[in-house]
Design a protein around this motif. Structure first.
Motif: not given
Length: 125
Positions: A111-125
């Motif tokens: 949960a912590i890793s997922w929450y802290l992931r940088p913008e370049n590791r997130k899907i843009k919606v």
């Protein structure tokens, strides 16, 4: 929190998550007698060790490798379901808290890793 601090924390928790998932995956794939006994006590067949071990290793690769954002989301979801399922299974079987804590630790790291992931590791919606 600054972007640099966030990135450091992300990698700290993600590397611990990866180490935990990799080490448990290896133990499961080796089918050590303690692991076979534990999975059977939980009511699962022994071949679950192979399934869990392979999927955990593939999940670690997906989380660590750049790009493949949708695959990362699936890996985090898989980690969440595997670790929450493990914790619930131990609790349901009446195992002591010492048996539940490793699953809860890996669940928290997920949960912590997922929450802290940088913008370049997130899907843009």
């Amino acid at each position: 929190m600054s972007e640099k601090t966030n990135k450091i924390l992300y990698w700290f928790f993600t590397l611990w998550l990866s180490l935990g998932m990799s080490s448990t995956a290896i133990v499961q794939l080796l089918k050590l007698p303690e692991e076979v006994e534990k999975i059977n006590q939980l009511g699962y067949p022994t071949y679950f060790l192979t399934l869990l071990g392979v999927w955990k290793l593939l999940g670690v690769i997906a989380v660590l490798v750049p790009k493949f954002l949708l695959l990362k989301e699936w890996a985090y979801a898989g980690f969440f379901f595997a670790m929450s399922g493990a914790a619930i299974s131990h609790i349901t079987c009446g195992h002591p808290i010492t048996e539940v804590l490793p699953s809860l630790l890996l669940l928290s790291l997920t949960a912590i890793s997922w929450y802290l992931r940088p913008e370049n590791r997130k899907i843009k919606v």
